[in-house]
Design a protein around this motif. Structure first.
Motif, mmCIF file in Angstrom:
data_model
loop_
_atom_site.group_PDB
_atom_site.id
_atom_site.type_symbol
_atom_site.label_atom_id
_atom_site.label_comp_id
_atom_site.label_asym_id
_atom_site.label_seq_id
_atom_site.Cartn_x
_atom_site.Cartn_y
_atom_site.Cartn_z
ATOM 1 N N THR A 231 -0.900 11.020 30.479
ATOM 2 C CA THR A 231 -1.429 10.902 29.118
ATOM 3 C C THR A 231 -1.963 12.246 28.628
ATOM 4 O O THR A 231 -1.790 12.613 27.464
ATOM 5 N N ILE A 280 7.275 6.623 34.396
ATOM 6 C CA ILE A 280 6.793 5.491 33.595
ATOM 7 C C ILE A 280 7.494 4.212 34.020
ATOM 8 O O ILE A 280 6.869 3.142 34.132
ATOM 9 N N ASP A 284 5.414 0.913 35.563
ATOM 10 C CA ASP A 284 5.575 -0.432 34.994
ATOM 11 C C ASP A 284 6.024 -1.427 36.063
ATOM 12 O O ASP A 284 5.551 -2.566 36.113
ATOM 13 N N GLU A 348 -2.284 1.320 28.827
ATOM 14 C CA GLU A 348 -2.423 0.917 27.420
ATOM 15 C C GLU A 348 -2.776 2.120 26.546
ATOM 16 O O GLU A 348 -2.175 2.324 25.474
ATOM 17 N N TYR A 350 -2.121 5.227 27.075
ATOM 18 C CA TYR A 350 -0.939 6.086 26.973
ATOM 19 C C TYR A 350 -0.010 5.564 25.883
ATOM 20 O O TYR A 350 0.493 6.336 25.048
ATOM 21 N N ARG A 351 0.208 4.269 25.856
ATOM 22 C CA ARG A 351 1.154 3.691 24.887
ATOM 23 C C ARG A 351 0.574 3.695 23.472
ATOM 24 O O ARG A 351 1.315 3.865 22.497
ATOM 25 N N HIS A 354 1.103 7.177 22.293
ATOM 26 C CA HIS A 354 2.532 7.347 22.024
ATOM 27 C C HIS A 354 2.899 6.752 20.667
ATOM 28 O O HIS A 354 3.622 7.362 19.879
ATOM 29 N N LYS A 355 2.382 5.577 20.392
ATOM 30 C CA LYS A 355 2.680 4.928 19.114
ATOM 31 C C LYS A 355 2.125 5.738 17.944
ATOM 32 O O LYS A 355 2.828 5.983 16.954
ATOM 33 N N MET A 392 6.522 -0.671 19.577
ATOM 34 C CA MET A 392 5.490 -0.134 20.452
ATOM 35 C C MET A 392 4.311 -1.092 20.574
ATOM 36 O O MET A 392 3.744 -1.266 21.659
ATOM 37 N N ARG A 395 5.161 -3.764 22.931
ATOM 38 C CA ARG A 395 5.102 -3.293 24.314
ATOM 39 C C ARG A 395 3.661 -3.112 24.781
ATOM 40 O O ARG A 395 3.333 -3.387 25.945
ATOM 41 N N ILE A 396 2.790 -2.671 23.893
ATOM 42 C CA ILE A 396 1.365 -2.538 24.232
ATOM 43 C C ILE A 396 0.791 -3.898 24.609
ATOM 44 O O ILE A 396 0.075 -4.040 25.610
ATOM 45 N N THR A 399 1.814 -5.017 27.895
ATOM 46 C CA THR A 399 1.076 -4.307 28.937
ATOM 47 C C THR A 399 -0.310 -4.919 29.135
ATOM 48 O O THR A 399 -0.718 -5.222 30.264
#
Length: 409
Positions: A231, A280, A284, A348, A350-351, A354-355, A392, A395-396, A399
């Motif tokens: 991250t 990644i 996961d 979470e 990190y995502r 990213h978003k 995204m 996906r969050i 997670t």
């Protein structure tokens, strides 16, 4: 759930727990292949509309070139990987002609390539079980040098810093070369730093094999630190002061896309994608995340773009996706639950980052422009922002739902 078996693929990864190549990529090739290297190193001179694009230059340069399968077979493994990297880079340059591409280029699903590129590319790709296009492996992870580490020598991952990395081949006009190099270095450095997370994931497997709670606790702490490191790289390097938003969308991102049909399956091939980041995928898998969201399914589908050894490694681990969650519930240990949740929280974060940053770069300067995102759909950039945000966020949530709640405690 079957007991964990350390297959040959898993044991190989334990010796080199990284999705980077074992050796520093080669910068040159033996004759007669260096004509491709020299051609690629000249791409930047033609990769603009003002200079007329690269296609005629490539065609004329290779007009009398003929490479045999026997000559390719005579190369060693790393020379073959290097040649595939060069050929896929040339093919991507030829596919787009110049940057930023014309709008109609985004709509193409078929294209004829010069035989001196396409014949050796497809032969070598089939030999190495690689798609007929560039991937994160061939275009990024086989295209860098490390200050102080000679080409062909074993990579000393623990010693690599961001500023130690440089590109071997930069195909953009000089004005944009720094931006391309920075973008690719982000992916390489993610895999460098991700090695800590990879080692932690393998330690988690060993802890479960040994039925060792203390080993598992330490491994979860190590995984948490590994995710934080990934991250940190993303947050530090994907920012406007270092990565120009407008240049990224118009000059950097398009050349990684493929979007043409595979001649055998007739399915569209995506080219290079962030979904192909190995660390990644491994995180996961070990944490037991489900992959039913749009992004999760796309991640599974992206494995066909991994090199054979990485693809087989992830496939060997897939039966154990839910092993950790099952192990934790059997132990019913609140301390282990908390350490696991810390890893989920870090992933979470990190995502979420990213978003947020991804939407900014897709938007660019705010002008509408065609852009290709995960899933191979060509969209107006405003529509792409909405789709990226939706995918995204899904996906969050996929997670976050893996957290072990106090009700489970």
């Amino acid at each position: 759930m079957p007991p964990i078996v350390l297959t040959e693929q898993i044991q190989l990864f334990l010796k080199h727990p990284s999705f980077l190549p074992q050796n520093v990529p080669l910068a040159q090739l033996p004759e007669p292949f260096n004509i491709y290297v020299d051609l690629l190193n000249s791409m930047y001179l033609w990769n603009s509309k003002e200079r007329g694009g690269v296609r005629s230059f490539v065609y004329e340069t290779l007009l009398d070139v003929s490479i045999t399968d026997t000559e390719i077979d005579a190369l060693n493994y790393w020379e073959q990987e290097k040649l595939l990297s060069v050929l896929t880079l040339l093919a991507h340059c030829y596919r787009w002609n110049y940057l930023p591409p014309e709008p109609e280029e985004f709509q193409k699903q078929q294209m004829e390539f010069p035989d001196p590129i396409w014949k050796p590319l497809t032969y070598l790709a089939d030999k190495l079980e690689h798609p007929h296009c560039g991937t994160l492996w061939s275009i990024m992870l086989m295209n860098f040098q490390i200050n102080g580490q000679a080409p062909g020598t074993n990579i000393l991952i623990d010693k690599i810093q961001f500023n130690d990395l440089s590109l071997i081949h930069n195909w953009l006009c000089k004005e944009f070369q720094g931006q391309l190099e920075h973008w690719i270095k982000i992916f390489i450095m993610t895999e460098v730093v991700g090695t800590t997370a990879n080692k932690a994931c393998m330690n988690i497997l060993n802890a479960m094999i040994e039925n060792d709670k203390e080993m598992l606790a330490n491994a979860l702490d190590m995984l948490y630190e590994g995710i934080l490191g990934i991250t940190t790289v993303f947050n530090r390097e994907v920012r406007g002061q270092k990565l120009n938003m407008e240049q990224w969308r118009e000059h950097i991102q398009p050349s990684f896309v493929w979007g043409l049909k595979d001649t055998q399956s007739q399915s569209l091939l995506e080219g290079v994608s962030g979904l192909q980041i190995g660390c990644i995928q491994l995180i996961d898998l070990i944490l037991g995340l489900e992959m039913e969201s749009t992004m999760g399914k796309a991640m599974i589908a992206s494995r066909k773009y991994f090199p054979k050894h990485s693809r087989e490694f992830l496939e060997a681990l897939e039966p154990y996706r839910y092993k950790l969650k099952s192990f934790l519930k059997r132990k019913d240990d609140q301390d282990l639950y908390a350490r696991y949740n810390h890893c989920i929280d870090a992933l979470e974060n990190y995502r979420v980052s990213h978003k947020q940053r991804g939407k900014v770069y897709i938007k660019g300067d705010g002008s509408p422009r065609s852009i290709t995102t995960t899933g191979l759909s060509v969209q107006n950039s405003f529509e792409a922002i909405k789709q990226f945000d939706k995918d995204m966020e899904e996906r969050i949530q996929e997670t976050v739902k893996e957290k072990i709640t106090h009700q489970d405690w």
